[in-house]
Design a protein around this motif. Structure first.
Motif, PDB file in Angstrom:
ATOM      1  N   THR A 202      -6.695  -9.079   8.658  1.00  0.00           N
ATOM      2  CA  THR A 202      -5.361  -9.056   9.261  1.00  0.00           C
ATOM      3  C   THR A 202      -4.445  -8.050   8.573  1.00  0.00           C
ATOM      4  O   THR A 202      -3.296  -7.885   8.983  1.00  0.00           O
ATOM      5  N   GLY A 203      -4.937  -7.380   7.534  1.00  0.00           N
ATOM      6  CA  GLY A 203      -4.119  -6.389   6.855  1.00  0.00           C
ATOM      7  C   GLY A 203      -3.096  -6.968   5.908  1.00  0.00           C
ATOM      8  O   GLY A 203      -2.161  -6.274   5.517  1.00  0.00           O
ATOM      9  N   GLY A 204      -3.227  -8.237   5.530  1.00  0.00           N
ATOM     10  CA  GLY A 204      -2.233  -8.863   4.671  1.00  0.00           C
ATOM     11  C   GLY A 204      -2.681  -9.063   3.236  1.00  0.00           C
ATOM     12  O   GLY A 204      -1.983  -9.719   2.471  1.00  0.00           O
ATOM     13  N   VAL A 205      -3.825  -8.472   2.873  1.00  0.00           N
ATOM     14  CA  VAL A 205      -4.363  -8.734   1.534  1.00  0.00           C
ATOM     15  C   VAL A 205      -3.448  -8.144   0.459  1.00  0.00           C
ATOM     16  O   VAL A 205      -3.311  -8.710  -0.632  1.00  0.00           O
ATOM     17  N   ASP A 206      -2.810  -7.010   0.713  1.00  0.00           N
ATOM     18  CA  ASP A 206      -1.938  -6.375  -0.275  1.00  0.00           C
ATOM     19  C   ASP A 206      -0.464  -6.600   0.031  1.00  0.00           C
ATOM     20  O   ASP A 206       0.395  -6.018  -0.628  1.00  0.00           O
ATOM     21  N   ARG A 207      -0.172  -7.428   1.007  1.00  0.00           N
ATOM     22  CA  ARG A 207       1.220  -7.636   1.390  1.00  0.00           C
ATOM     23  C   ARG A 207       1.922  -8.534   0.376  1.00  0.00           C
ATOM     24  O   ARG A 207       1.366  -9.510  -0.108  1.00  0.00           O
ATOM     25  N   ARG A 208       3.145  -8.192   0.063  1.00  0.00           N
ATOM     26  CA  ARG A 208       3.968  -8.972  -0.840  1.00  0.00           C
ATOM     27  C   ARG A 208       5.287  -9.292  -0.141  1.00  0.00           C
ATOM     28  O   ARG A 208       5.790  -8.484   0.634  1.00  0.00           O
ATOM     29  N   ILE A 209       5.831 -10.464  -0.419  1.00  0.00           N
ATOM     30  CA  ILE A 209       7.061 -10.885   0.233  1.00  0.00           C
ATOM     31  C   ILE A 209       8.057 -11.366  -0.819  1.00  0.00           C
ATOM     32  O   ILE A 209       7.662 -11.879  -1.867  1.00  0.00           O
TER      33      ILE A 209
END
Length: 345
Positions: A202-209
Motif C-alpha cells: 500500500t506504500g505506507g511502510v515508510d510513511r510517518r504521521i
C-alpha cells in the motif's frame, strides 16, 4: 486581461490558463479575436513593401485560424468578417469602397470559403478535444477514487491484521500448554509479517504521521461515541512523527484506555504525552483527575508492547495512575518463528 501578443508568446500551459479565464468573462473571446486580427493587420503593414496588392488576405489567415482554435467558432467567424472589412475598406486601391472587379471578387470568395472550412474543421477538432478532455478527467477521477478506496481498504486490512497479531500474542501468553502457546506465538509472528508485507504494497511502510494530530483525532472520535470528553484530555507530542505501524499500535493503546475509562462511569481527566530520549520513546497516559483502571482491565497492552519491542508499566492511583510504554524509536523486527514438529489442524 492579457494582450493578444501575450497569448502568442506564452507557453501552452500559460495559454490554456489564459483561455480558461477568458471564457469566464462575457465578450472577452470576441475582444481577443479582434486583437488577433489587429496583430495580423500590423504584420500585414510591416510586410506591405514586399507583398503585391493581390495578397491582402494572406497575413489575416493566422488570426482567423488562432481565433477559431483558441476561442471558438463564433469568434473565428467574427475574425474572418473583420479581416474582410479591413482589407476592402482600408487596404484596397479605393478606401471605403467595395471593389467589384472579378479578381477582387475571386480573392474575397476564396478567403471566405477557406476561412469557413478552417473554422468548421478547427471547431470540430476543438469540440472533440474538449470531449476527450472531459472524459479523460472523468476516467482519471474515477480511477483516483477507486485507488483511494483501495488504499483505505488496504490500510484497514493492515491495521486489523496487526490487531489480530496482538490478540494471538496475548492468547499465547495466557495459554498454559507450551505446545499451543508456541503455535499461537508463531501465528502471531506470521500475521504481523503479513501485515507489514501488506503495508509495503500500500506504500505506507515508510510513511510517518504527526503523533499529536493523530492522537487528537482519536480522542475526538472516541468522545463522539460517548467516551471521555475531548476537553478533559490533554495531548502533548510536539512536532514528533512516528512510523505508521507504531501509530497503529499506540492508537490501539489510547482507544483501549479511553474505552476502559468510559466503562468505569466516573469523571476522569487524562494527559497524553509522547516523549523521546535518544533511541527510546515514551508514551504516557496519566490520569490527572479520578482513578485509572486496574492493570487486569487492559491485558491487550502487554501484547501491543511486545509488538513495539518495548516495556510496559501500569500504575493505579488517584491522581497519577496510568500507563507508560517505553519503546524503540525504530520499528522492530517480528519475533522469529519457532516451528513445531507436527501440524495442528
Amino acid at each position: 486581461m492579457e494582450t493578444p501578443s501575450a497569448l502568442l508568446t506564452a507557453s501552452p500551459s500559460r495559454v490554456s490558463a489564459i483561455l480558461t479565464r477568458l471564457r469566464g468573462i462575457p465578450g472577452a473571446r470576441y475582444w481577443a479575436a479582434a486583437g488577433l486580427v489587429l496583430i495580423s493587420l500590423w504584420v500585414r503593414l510591416l510586410l506591405s513593401p514586399y507583398l503585391a496588392s493581390g495578397y491582402g488576405y494572406t497575413c489575416f489567415y493566422p488570426g482567423v485560424i488562432l481565433s477559431a482554435y483558441w476561442l471558438g467558432g463564433r469568434p473565428g467567424l467574427m475574425a474572418a468578417g473583420l479581416s474582410t472589412v479591413i482589407v476592402y475598406n482600408f487596404m484596397g486601391p479605393k478606401p471605403f469602397s467595395f471593389p467589384t472587379d472579378g479578381r477582387a471578387m475571386v480573392a474575397l470568395g476564396f478567403f471566405l470559403v477557406s476561412s469557413l472550412l478552417l473554422i468548421h474543421v478547427l471547431s470540430t477538432i476543438r469540440a472533440r478535444l474538449n470531449t476527450l478532455t472531459t472524459k479523460h478527467a472523468q476516467v482519471e477521477a474515477l480511477a483516483m477514487g477507486q485507488a483511494e478506496l483501495f488504499r483505505d481498504h488496504a490500510q484497514r486490512t493492515t491495521d486489523h491484521l496487526q490487531l489480530i497479531s496482538a490478540i494471538l500474542q496475548l492468547r499465547a501468553r495466557e495459554e498454559a500448554d507450551p505446545f499451543v502457546s508456541r503455535v499461537l506465538t508463531n501465528a502471531a509472528s506470521r500475521t504481523l509479517v503479513i501485515s507489514r508485507t501488506h503495508r509495503e504494497f500500500t506504500g505506507g511502510v515508510d510513511r510517518r504521521i504527526p503523533f499529536e494530530a493523530f492522537a487528537r483525532k482519536l480522542v475526538e472520535a472516541a468522545a463522539a461515541r460517548g467516551g471521555v470528553p475531548s476537553d478533559r484530555v490533554s495531548i502533548a507530542g510536539g512536532a514528533r512523527d512516528i512510523p505508521l505501524e507504531q501509530a497503529t499500535s499506540l492508537g490501539l493503546v489510547l482507544l483501549e484506555y479511553l474505552n476502559t475509562l468510559k466503562a468505569q462511569r466516573t469523571a476522569v481527566s487524562l494527559a497524553v504525552t509522547l516523549d523521546e530520549d535518544g533511541r527510546d520513546r515514551f508514551l504516557n497516559l496519566a490520569v490527572t483527575e479520578g482513578e485509572g483502571p486496574a492493570p487486569d482491565d487492559i491485558p491487550l497492552f502487554e501484547a501491543i508492547t511486545e509488538q513495539l519491542g518495548g516495556r510496559l508499566l501500569i500504575t493505579r492511583g488517584a491522581p497519577g495512575g496510568g500507563v507508560r510504554i517505553t519503546f524503540p524509536a525504530e520499528v522492530q523486527p517480528a519475533e522469529s518463528w519457532n516451528p513445531v514438529a507436527v501440524s495442528v489442524h
